[in-house]
Design a protein around this motif. Sequence first.
Motif, mmCIF file in Angstrom:
data_model
loop_
_atom_site.group_PDB
_atom_site.id
_atom_site.type_symbol
_atom_site.label_atom_id
_atom_site.label_comp_id
_atom_site.label_asym_id
_atom_site.label_seq_id
_atom_site.Cartn_x
_atom_site.Cartn_y
_atom_site.Cartn_z
ATOM 1 N N HIS A 12 0.829 -1.204 0.000
ATOM 2 C CA HIS A 12 0.000 0.000 0.000
ATOM 3 C C HIS A 12 0.860 1.249 0.000
ATOM 4 N N LEU A 13 1.978 1.177 0.728
ATOM 5 C CA LEU A 13 2.814 2.366 0.850
ATOM 6 C C LEU A 13 3.721 2.561 -0.373
ATOM 7 N N GLU A 14 3.832 1.532 -1.196
ATOM 8 C CA GLU A 14 4.714 1.628 -2.365
ATOM 9 C C GLU A 14 4.335 2.787 -3.264
ATOM 10 N N TYR A 15 3.074 3.079 -3.337
ATOM 11 C CA TYR A 15 2.603 4.168 -4.205
ATOM 12 C C TYR A 15 3.349 5.463 -3.885
ATOM 13 N N LEU A 16 3.687 5.654 -2.607
ATOM 14 C CA LEU A 16 4.358 6.885 -2.206
ATOM 15 C C LEU A 16 5.719 7.042 -2.890
ATOM 16 N N CYS A 17 6.351 5.908 -3.238
ATOM 17 C CA CYS A 17 7.672 5.998 -3.887
ATOM 18 C C CYS A 17 7.568 6.601 -5.275
ATOM 19 N N SER A 18 6.378 6.510 -5.881
ATOM 20 C CA SER A 18 6.267 6.941 -7.283
ATOM 21 C C SER A 18 5.762 8.369 -7.425
ATOM 22 N N VAL A 19 5.540 9.069 -6.316
ATOM 23 C CA VAL A 19 5.054 10.452 -6.451
ATOM 24 C C VAL A 19 6.105 11.416 -5.907
ATOM 25 N N SER A 20 5.876 12.704 -6.203
ATOM 26 C CA SER A 20 6.853 13.715 -5.775
ATOM 27 C C SER A 20 6.735 13.979 -4.283
ATOM 28 N N LEU A 21 7.732 14.685 -3.758
ATOM 29 C CA LEU A 21 7.793 14.929 -2.312
ATOM 30 C C LEU A 21 6.599 15.755 -1.824
ATOM 31 N N ASP A 22 6.158 16.704 -2.676
ATOM 32 C CA ASP A 22 5.010 17.531 -2.259
ATOM 33 C C ASP A 22 3.804 16.669 -1.975
ATOM 34 N N VAL A 23 3.583 15.720 -2.895
ATOM 35 C CA VAL A 23 2.408 14.845 -2.725
ATOM 36 C C VAL A 23 2.548 14.045 -1.431
ATOM 37 N N VAL A 24 3.782 13.553 -1.191
ATOM 38 C CA VAL A 24 4.012 12.785 0.046
ATOM 39 C C VAL A 24 3.705 13.644 1.264
ATOM 40 N N GLN A 25 4.155 14.899 1.228
ATOM 41 C CA GLN A 25 3.880 15.803 2.349
ATOM 42 C C GLN A 25 2.379 15.969 2.551
ATOM 43 N N THR A 39 -12.010 10.105 8.703
ATOM 44 C CA THR A 39 -11.695 10.125 7.264
ATOM 45 C C THR A 39 -12.765 10.873 6.476
ATOM 46 N N ASN A 40 -12.388 11.286 5.280
ATOM 47 C CA ASN A 40 -13.299 12.007 4.403
ATOM 48 C C ASN A 40 -13.138 11.426 2.998
ATOM 49 N N ALA A 41 -14.123 10.641 2.539
ATOM 50 C CA ALA A 41 -13.975 9.896 1.275
ATOM 51 C C ALA A 41 -13.854 10.825 0.064
ATOM 52 N N LYS A 42 -14.425 12.023 0.187
ATOM 53 C CA LYS A 42 -14.381 12.953 -0.968
ATOM 54 C C LYS A 42 -12.942 13.324 -1.314
ATOM 55 N N ILE A 43 -12.096 13.401 -0.304
ATOM 56 C CA ILE A 43 -10.696 13.784 -0.550
ATOM 57 C C ILE A 43 -10.031 12.738 -1.432
ATOM 58 N N TYR A 44 -10.338 11.452 -1.128
ATOM 59 C CA TYR A 44 -9.741 10.393 -1.936
ATOM 60 C C TYR A 44 -10.107 10.591 -3.405
ATOM 61 N N ASN A 45 -11.366 10.867 -3.640
ATOM 62 C CA ASN A 45 -11.814 10.993 -5.038
ATOM 63 C C ASN A 45 -11.175 12.176 -5.731
ATOM 64 N N SER A 46 -11.096 13.313 -5.053
ATOM 65 C CA SER A 46 -10.532 14.507 -5.701
ATOM 66 C C SER A 46 -9.036 14.320 -5.948
ATOM 67 N N ALA A 47 -8.350 13.673 -4.966
ATOM 68 C CA ALA A 47 -6.912 13.417 -5.164
ATOM 69 C C ALA A 47 -6.711 12.446 -6.323
ATOM 70 N N ALA A 48 -7.572 11.439 -6.406
ATOM 71 C CA ALA A 48 -7.453 10.451 -7.499
ATOM 72 C C ALA A 48 -7.582 11.130 -8.852
ATOM 73 N N GLN A 49 -8.537 12.039 -8.919
ATOM 74 C CA GLN A 49 -8.725 12.755 -10.201
ATOM 75 C C GLN A 49 -7.498 13.561 -10.552
ATOM 76 N N LYS A 50 -6.945 14.287 -9.532
ATOM 77 C CA LYS A 50 -5.784 15.147 -9.804
ATOM 78 C C LYS A 50 -4.564 14.342 -10.218
ATOM 79 N N LEU A 51 -4.382 13.173 -9.603
ATOM 80 C CA LEU A 51 -3.148 12.438 -9.848
ATOM 81 C C LEU A 51 -3.313 11.381 -10.934
ATOM 82 N N GLY A 52 -4.522 11.181 -11.368
ATOM 83 C CA GLY A 52 -4.757 10.265 -12.483
ATOM 84 C C GLY A 52 -4.633 8.795 -12.121
#
Lengths: 198, 226
Positions: A12-25, A39-52
């Motif tokens: 699950h955490l492997e995804y973090l290796c493939s994104v930039s430091l800002d995203v990790v922060q 938790t807030n499920a809407k955030i997941y969806n909006s982040a998914a859209q932004k990061l593709g």
Amino acid sequence: MLLILGDEHKQHLEYLCSVSLDVVQEFCRLSVEFLMKGTNAKIYNSAAQKLGVEAIIIQKAIEGLMHLFLESSKLLLIESDFQDSVKAAGFSDELQSELLRCYLENQADIRRIQLDISMGLSHYRDLEWRLDVKLASRSLRHQVEPVVTMKLHVKDSGKEETRLLQTDPVNLVHMTRTLEEALQELNSAHCRRICRNF
Amino acid sequence: MGFYLLTYLLTLANDTDVDYGRGPWIRKLRMDLSEDVIEGLHLAGDSVHIPDQSFLLLLRIVSESIVDRRPADPHLSAKKEFGSVDRGTLKQVYAALGALLLEAAKLDKDVAAVSQVLEDCKFSQERIKQLIAVYQQHKQPLRSVLSKIGSNLPHVVDVDWRLDYYIKNNNLEKVSRPVFLIDLKTRVNASEETETVQIACTQDQLQDLVGKLRDACKGLERVAQL
């Protein structure tokens, strides 16, 4: 002490290796916020859209971070232990220092939350008191009876309650003396020996 | 049962006939005794209805059963001292004497006021003396019983405490701190049962609580010295 991350957790955490430091922060900040407020499920969806990518990958990554912080706080990992644990999972140096920074900043808060959800007992918060004199009632006139009224504030797993109690001067003094004795007991040799050894 | 006797007697005493035009002697009494009670007192003072021996015994039984909160003896009229007394009269006199004693104690009436009422009800001097003696002997206990009637907040009567050392739980390793468990035993409304209020405190919280209780004690002392 080392925290061994399970394989699924590492995946699950492997995804973090493939994104930039800002995203990790950003993910670290989100995971801490979700720990504090839920938790807030809407955030997941909006982040998914932004990061593709799919929302579920984002969700797993953030939840993985939450679990990492929770377990580390639970075991009270010190800096070096945390670093070693994260290194063993195979993350880059940058990622490691970012995770460490986030952990150290928020450790106290995370422990406080964990303690709050663990409490099964009503905890004392505050006591207000007031002295009245009962002069008369429907069944008896010409009384002079001192009464101490107390409002006890307690907190039970997040819910706050107040209880109204009363007592008379004799019982008030008795209560005070008994509880002072209880406090004194903490300073006795026996208690100090036990507290030291844990 | 004793409790119900008390409340019954109190309602009797307060059940005034609003028509104050009915005889100047009701207004004179100033104790708000109802017509039934006044009638009962007239009967009590009358040696034709209640012979002397019965009167003394009845006085003692009434006062003791209120103070000791004992239920009234249902076979009272079967006692040999009350053989000549009609059962209905006995019941009314019993209630009237109880109502008078309670009402006088409730309003903190002195001997003169009670004597006045008895004179108005045509008691002999001897009987007045006997009743006054019983009243004076039992006035404080009567007032003590009356003070317990009424609604109160839960009244703290005792404190228990326990000191634990909190080592860990399922969410956290190494909690490692002392926890006090305080039990406040409370009594509600003069019943014999106690309920318990339980709270937990850390050392700081207990110090805060004890500090506030000490302030309350000091406040009490200052008032007591005024």
